[in-house]
Design a protein around this motif. Sequence first.
Motif, short mmCIF file in Angstrom:
data_model
loop_
_atom_site.label_atom_id
_atom_site.label_comp_id
_atom_site.label_asym_id
_atom_site.label_seq_id
_atom_site.Cartn_x
_atom_site.Cartn_y
_atom_site.Cartn_z
N THR A 159 0.82 -1.22 0.00
CA THR A 159 0.00 0.00 0.00
C THR A 159 0.85 1.26 0.00
OG1 THR A 159 -0.10 0.32 2.40
CG2 THR A 159 -1.70 -1.22 1.45
N GLY A 160 2.11 1.15 0.35
CA GLY A 160 3.00 2.31 0.38
C GLY A 160 2.95 3.10 1.67
N THR A 161 2.16 2.66 2.64
CA THR A 161 2.13 3.44 3.88
C THR A 161 3.18 2.96 4.87
OG1 THR A 161 0.70 4.53 5.49
CG2 THR A 161 0.29 2.17 5.13
N LEU A 162 3.11 3.42 6.09
CA LEU A 162 4.18 3.24 7.06
C LEU A 162 3.76 2.26 8.15
CD1 LEU A 162 6.17 6.24 8.50
CD2 LEU A 162 5.24 4.57 10.08
N ARG A 178 13.58 -5.89 5.46
CA ARG A 178 13.76 -6.46 4.10
C ARG A 178 12.41 -6.64 3.40
NH1 ARG A 178 18.52 -8.74 6.19
NH2 ARG A 178 17.41 -10.31 7.40
N ALA A 179 11.38 -6.96 4.18
CA ALA A 179 10.05 -7.19 3.58
C ALA A 179 9.36 -5.88 3.23
CB ALA A 179 9.18 -7.98 4.54
N ASN A 180 9.86 -4.77 3.76
CA ASN A 180 9.19 -3.49 3.57
C ASN A 180 10.21 -2.41 3.23
OD1 ASN A 180 7.67 -1.20 3.64
ND2 ASN A 180 7.13 -1.34 5.81
N PRO A 181 10.49 -2.25 1.94
CA PRO A 181 11.47 -1.23 1.56
C PRO A 181 10.96 0.19 1.78
CG PRO A 181 10.53 -2.32 -0.39
CD PRO A 181 9.93 -2.98 0.81
N GLY A 182 9.66 0.33 2.07
CA GLY A 182 9.07 1.66 2.25
C GLY A 182 9.36 2.25 3.63
N PRO A 183 8.64 3.33 3.97
CA PRO A 183 8.89 4.02 5.24
C PRO A 183 8.58 3.14 6.45
CG PRO A 183 7.01 4.99 4.09
CD PRO A 183 7.60 3.98 3.17
N LYS A 184 9.45 3.22 7.44
CA LYS A 184 9.24 2.38 8.62
C LYS A 184 9.84 3.04 9.87
CE LYS A 184 12.79 -0.37 6.43
NZ LYS A 184 12.45 0.19 5.10
N TRP A 185 9.12 2.91 10.96
CA TRP A 185 9.59 3.39 12.25
C TRP A 185 9.66 2.20 13.20
CZ3 TRP A 185 5.56 7.94 13.15
CH2 TRP A 185 5.79 8.95 12.20
N MET A 186 10.43 2.39 14.27
CA MET A 186 10.60 1.31 15.26
C MET A 186 10.14 1.78 16.63
SD MET A 186 12.32 -1.76 15.63
CE MET A 186 12.28 -2.71 17.16
N GLN A 187 9.23 1.03 17.22
CA GLN A 187 8.76 1.32 18.58
C GLN A 187 9.80 0.79 19.57
OE1 GLN A 187 7.47 -1.36 20.72
NE2 GLN A 187 7.11 0.02 22.44
N LEU A 201 18.89 -0.14 19.68
CA LEU A 201 18.75 1.14 18.96
C LEU A 201 19.65 1.16 17.72
CD1 LEU A 201 18.80 3.51 22.09
CD2 LEU A 201 16.80 2.86 20.71
N GLN A 202 20.85 0.65 17.87
CA GLN A 202 21.78 0.65 16.73
C GLN A 202 21.32 -0.30 15.62
OE1 GLN A 202 23.72 2.92 16.25
NE2 GLN A 202 23.91 3.76 18.32
N ARG A 203 20.76 -1.43 16.03
CA ARG A 203 20.23 -2.37 15.02
C ARG A 203 19.11 -1.69 14.23
NH1 ARG A 203 18.66 -8.04 17.72
NH2 ARG A 203 17.62 -8.32 15.71
N ALA A 204 18.22 -0.99 14.94
CA ALA A 204 17.10 -0.32 14.26
C ALA A 204 17.61 0.71 13.27
CB ALA A 204 16.17 0.32 15.28
N LEU A 212 12.26 6.67 15.87
CA LEU A 212 12.12 5.77 17.02
C LEU A 212 10.95 6.26 17.88
CD1 LEU A 212 15.91 5.36 17.82
CD2 LEU A 212 14.41 3.74 16.63
N ILE A 213 10.19 5.30 18.37
CA ILE A 213 8.93 5.61 19.04
C ILE A 213 8.93 4.98 20.44
CG2 ILE A 213 6.40 5.66 18.68
CD1 ILE A 213 8.00 6.60 16.19
N PRO A 214 9.60 5.61 21.41
CA PRO A 214 9.53 5.04 22.76
C PRO A 214 8.11 5.13 23.32
CG PRO A 214 10.72 7.14 22.77
CD PRO A 214 10.45 6.80 21.34
#
Length: 411
Positions: A159-162, A178-187, A201-204, A212-214
């Motif tokens: 869908t192209g969303t995040l 790898r499954a989502n080349p589009g925009p992505k954030w990490m909680q 944090l470094q892996r993300a 990053l979304i604490p």
Amino acid sequence: MDDIKRRDLLLTGTVVAAAAAAAASTPALAQTPAPAGNARSNIQPGDELIPYEGSKEVKSLRIINTAELEVEAEKILPRGGFDYIQSGSGAEYTKRENIRALEATPIEPHFLSGVLKPDLTVNILGSNLPFPIIVAPMGSHGRAHVSKEVGTATGVAATGTLMILSTVSNSSLEDVARANPGPKWMQIYLPADRGVARELLQRAKAAGYTALIPTIDTTIQYPRETNIRNNFRTPLSLGRGNAPRSESDPVRAARMMASKTDLNWDDIAFIKQETNLPVVIKGVMSPVTATRAIERGVDGVYVSNHGGRALDGVSASITALPRVADAVRGRVPIVFDSGVRRGQDVFRALALGADVVAVGRPVMYGLALGGHLGVQSVLEYLRNDLYIVMQLAGTPDIKSITRDYIAPRIA
Ligand code: FNR
């Protein structure tokens, strides 16, 4: 407490921890009992052996409304897993209130506005999205589907969303990226151990997550009565994709993720210093927290009560949103979630100050019912519904959706 109830309660990890701590304290009544732990510290030896299999369905869904997805998902998921997803905390007041208060926020259309085709595109923290609906972070997608978070990410990418990936995902953050080349954030549930936290944090950052979304509202877990009744334990056999790689024992690795209970503003600063990535705090329910966040250089505010899964008794998320938006005054973007089920809800939240709106449970049900195609179907349903609402309300684009489109609330 009678013996039967006591025995039932003792079967749950959260309560075991609290009861053991309380029993160890002398004199018992002179001390405040130790609080229940958080989901990252309740892992017990043997949890890695608990069998669990989510759905294997892969198909597009014909969605009439998302409430029906919950009904269908209940038919195919293991009882404990389904209840884990649908439940709220405590008496579930806040969970119910999220839905009720959204429905009680009337839309006021401006007819004869000459809108032909509404433009749903939006930009958030540098990412261009085709529509302002994103996927909220949720732990353990393996409870819904064997494809886990990789399945969700594949559907989102179509869908192209995040998508916001949870710290406690079953798939690893690298596989999801790898499954989502589009925009992505990490909680981020910030591990109490600074070394473990740094590694996460470094892996993300290395995997390409751009914010990053604490989460700030779950320093301990408020009991979920349904899970206690079901004796539901985390099926660690589904994997803990983001646990430290240095530890091969899955129980020890999961326990190393135990998150910081005394979370504070210095921890938020630490996350930013370590990565230099934008930080959006999730769980903001008051103007005071929002104002402090901006003073301390936070890059975004995420209004959420965790879908009624954190502190029960807090107000509906939509009730907090306009007050938070007034405090933010457009200085940083606002993400909103909790109770969004239709295009109308997305519209209501955008009108009351959100820049993008996240969806939780309906996405999990879509994953359960149709794998990656189910996730795609849910997001497309919400997008199409929002399009219709915008056209009928007379809003040509996302920024034109303002409080002028909300009528005074029903008492
Ligand atoms: C969540 N949520 C959540 N939030 C978070 O910050 N980290 C997490 O790991 C999880 N895990 C999680 C699991 C499941 C099964 C659910 C349903 C929710 C909360 C989530 O991000 C979001 O705030 C709510 O789901 C939004 O409410 P709705 O859309 O489910 O009503």
